[in-house]
Design an enzyme around this catalytic site. Structure first.
Site, short mmCIF file in Angstrom:
data_model
loop_
_atom_site.label_atom_id
_atom_site.label_comp_id
_atom_site.label_asym_id
_atom_site.label_seq_id
_atom_site.Cartn_x
_atom_site.Cartn_y
_atom_site.Cartn_z
CG ASP A 56 2.55 -4.97 -10.32
OD1 ASP A 56 2.74 -5.77 -9.39
OD2 ASP A 56 3.01 -3.82 -10.36
CD GLN B 106 5.92 -0.44 -5.21
OE1 GLN B 106 6.34 -1.34 -5.93
NE2 GLN B 106 5.23 -0.69 -4.11
CE LYS C 239 7.41 -4.92 -5.32
NZ LYS C 239 6.24 -4.08 -5.65
N1 GUN Z 1 2.02 -1.30 -3.97
C1 GUN Z 1 1.68 -2.20 -3.02
N2 GUN Z 1 1.70 -3.46 -3.50
C2 GUN Z 1 2.06 -3.36 -4.80
C3 GUN Z 1 2.25 -4.33 -5.82
O1 GUN Z 1 2.08 -5.54 -5.66
N3 GUN Z 1 2.63 -3.81 -7.03
C4 GUN Z 1 2.81 -2.46 -7.24
N4 GUN Z 1 3.16 -2.08 -8.46
N5 GUN Z 1 2.63 -1.56 -6.31
C5 GUN Z 1 2.27 -2.00 -5.09
#
Ligand code: GUN
Length: 302
Positions: free
Chosen positions: A120, A97, A53
């Site tokens: 998110d 995350q 990311k």
């Molecule tokens: N963990 C697994 N998928 C995601 C996501 O799309 N966003 C976040 N913040 N954590 C995750």
């Protein structure tokens, strides 16, 4: 043979769109979008995802704010960081995350993120907006699934969609998005009885169970479209370790279209994250106070 939906190529088109949006912002002399990524602890998969990311954030010309915190970080300290990021006008998007270490209540953290910066789409305000079909920030992976489906389905109206998995990250929000398009949606999960039969009735299958190869060939009716959200590492590290999805891919040649793993949904999640951050940055600019260059205190979307 089933059409392979090329998530990498579709994500590349989104990255290009985002890049042109960033170019427009630069030309207009407004600040570049800023994304803060917070990782607590050392979950190996999360480290990989966060690295990806951040790399894409920088490549897109965004400002990135990286916060890697030790696993022992407490809730109060994490909440304090979120408050700082909420107040920082250079930060347009905040991503924490998941999963968080078990001593931290994820809900408390997600609830503290300013909804306009919640790229998110996990804040209750954005979840609520999604459920009533009004404008808000939409979770990245479900949004990516819909954009992939749109490349092979023109009219969703009346199609039967079966979602496997009821997580807040994928299952529930993708069900909402499919419902919004007037699909008839069934959400299934670990306790669902007669899963193969239910899946067999679907025109659209979204597999997000986290179970390698769960969906077998005879679960899928000919002509269905299959979106495989699973990212499961199987095999022995250093010998035959590889990523597989939640479907038995080689058995699904009779589907109309299917996403591969890797190269299907995965690249879309990051592309949609950047897309959401750009949308959030533009919205925040619109709510900026004219004249003094500072941002108005971000009010909640309600
Ligand atoms: N963990 C697994 N998928 C995601 C996501 O799309 N966003 C976040 N913040 N954590 C995750």
């Amino acid at each position: 043979m089933a059409t392979i939906i090329d998530g990498k190529a579709i994500a590349a088109a989104i990255f290009a769109e985002v890049a042109s949006g960033v170019g427009e912002m630069a030309a207009a002399g407004v600040g570049l979008p800023g994304l803060a990524v917070v990782l607590v602890g050392e979950d190996p998969a999360s480290i990989v995802y966060v690295g990806r990311k951040l790399a894409h954030t920088r490549k897109a010309g965004f400002q990135s704010f990286e916060h890697r915190l030790p696993a022992e970080t407490n809730e109060v300290d994490l909440l304090e960081l979120i408050e700082q990021l909420n107040a920082n006008p250079m930060v347009n998007g905040i991503l924490v995350q998941l999963p968080l270490p078990p001593h931290i209540r994820a809900n408390r953290i997600l609830d503290a993120i300013e909804p306009l910066k919640d790229v998110d789409g996990f804040h209750p305000v954005n979840v609520g907006r999604l459920s009533i079909g009004t404008e808000g920030l939409v979770p990245c992976t479900p949004l990516g699934c819909m954009l992939l489906l749109e490349t092979v389905i023109e009219d969703f109206r009346g199609l039967k969609a079966v979602v496997i998995g009821k997580s807040n990250i994928v299952g529930k929000p993708v069900a909402m998005l499919l419902l919004e398009r007037e699909c008839t949606v069934t959400v299934t999960h670990i306790a669902t009885r007669g899963l193969p039969e239910i899946v067999r009735s679907a025109d659209i299958v979204v597999a997000a169970a986290g179970s390698p190869g769960l969906v077998r060939g005879d679960w899928v009716k000919p002509g269905a479209v299959v979106i495989d959200v699973g990212i499961n590492r199987i095999g022995t590290p250093g010998i035959d370790s590889r990523l597989v999805g939640d479907t038995a891919f080689v058995e699904l040649g009779h589907a109309a279209a299917i996403t591969p793993v890797p190269g299907g949904v995965g690249p879309m999640t990051v592309a949609c994250l950047l897309r959401n951050t750009l949308i959030a940055a533009k919205k925040q600019q619109r709510s900026a106070l004219p004249g003094d260059g500072r941002q108005k205190r971000l009010v909640s979307l309600t």
